[in-house]
Enzyme design. Sequence first.
Site, mmCIF file in Angstrom:
data_model
loop_
_atom_site.group_PDB
_atom_site.id
_atom_site.type_symbol
_atom_site.label_atom_id
_atom_site.label_comp_id
_atom_site.label_asym_id
_atom_site.label_seq_id
_atom_site.Cartn_x
_atom_site.Cartn_y
_atom_site.Cartn_z
ATOM 1 N N GLU A 192 19.873 -46.686 57.140
ATOM 2 C CA GLU A 192 18.351 -46.006 58.331
ATOM 3 C C GLU A 192 18.845 -45.154 58.430
ATOM 4 O OE1 GLU A 192 19.092 -46.088 62.781
ATOM 5 O OE2 GLU A 192 20.295 -44.760 61.439
ATOM 6 N N ASP A 213 24.977 -45.419 56.171
ATOM 7 C CA ASP A 213 24.975 -44.104 55.956
ATOM 8 C C ASP A 213 25.204 -42.730 56.569
ATOM 9 O OD1 ASP A 213 22.927 -45.336 57.442
ATOM 10 O OD2 ASP A 213 20.797 -43.698 56.878
#
Length: 480
Positions: free
Chosen positions: A144, A77
């Site tokens: 994350e 991400d």
Amino acid sequence: MELSHLEPQIVWKNFAALNAVPRPSKKEEQVIEFMKKFGEDLGLETTVDEVGNVIIKKPATAGMENRKPIVLQSHLDMVCQKNNDVTFDFETEGIKMEVDGDWVKAKGTTLGADNGIGVATIMSVLESSDIPHPALEALFTIDEETGMTGAIGLKPEQLEGKILLNLDTEEDDEIDIGCAGGVDVTASKIYTVNYPQGQIVKITVKGLQGGHSGMDIHKGFGNANIILGRLLYTGIDTQNIELISIDGGGLRNAIPREANAVLSVRNSVEFIDEANSLRRAIMDEFAGIEKDLDINIETFTSAEKAVSMEDSKSIILVLKSLHNGVYRMSPDVADLVETSNNVARAELENGELKILNLSRSSVESTKFAVAEQLKSVCELAGMDVEFGGSYPGWKPKPGSEIVQIMEKIYEKSFGEKPQVVACHAGLECGIIGANYPEMEMVSFGPTIRGAHSPDEKANIPSVQKFWGFFKQILAEIPAK
């Protein structure tokens, strides 16, 4: 933009392919499918676990079978931030990139080099046929940036590697061996609203640098929410302020660059005159570091309802009181921020208030000390406060075998010693280490500037340096 003419070509090619796929945090379905197909097309064992992490395994190259197996780890991400004047949909569009001298950057948005360069580096060794390496497990985690739920959901039995190389730091002369933990602090309350009695004013703060709320928190950058709170406070006792709306900041892990408030005041001329005096002082304060800061205070029109004067005062006092920035420096590691808080998001709409913070620390007790201070301030104002998304820090182990090997390789390759450091960012190593306590871990990466902001850029020569260093480490992993 095509980047494959840049060196190392294989890394930039994979970075461009990755950046063509939308990958906002918590909305990684497309990039999970992209990475799954990447591994399967290479004929490698590829799995997607129950939370969405992708694991791709590659056997050791000939002659490397007796070396310790390695986990290569980066997150899929990216932080999605854009300038206000840029039209861009992170859920449907790929990042639009450009080369500016020695840097690759995006056009008005975050670049995704955090952690896309790490992902592309791992992809490159997975598809290579001429890079010596031990048995590899490529671990691509999700989410994350907004909760580390991928690392948290990783099961203890999923990995067999003995050493983890996390490719998620942003200075190419650093070897990172520790990081901060974090906790989300959210304050909220719903207020009764009525049509305001006074004259309408709008305050706009924009043009700040923003940046990473961990790595940049000590640099003195302006926080738009804090500046807005200071300006609102100027009329708190004399102007019968009724707050109509606040819209400041965005993601918890990004220092707020922009904020605005619409409010009713007793006398707009008096309020604007007084607030402009403070505006000039604030501009002077930040003149050396926030050269694009722009604060505008003007009359406005609004048909929306407002929070009462009493409740508005309470909200302004909270904004003025919340701790923002460094809370404590480490007494053990020179120049390391131990504990901090970022007042990340302030939102008031139709009487519904939310204030989002991210508190970080490498020490659990002080992480909760600053979080509890925030909670105390907000509860005194009658707000509800919740803690969430807590994750542990990563305790440094400076004498580990892999750190010693990397130090020697770096010094031999570049003629100087690397900086062996701990950082104030949140890395997934602490969470993964809780399930794999015997695994040695280290984090490193190329030079990236402006992460978590539209100014993000990756240094091209540094990526070349990093790629060579990375390949040399793989070649010198010790025997089992």
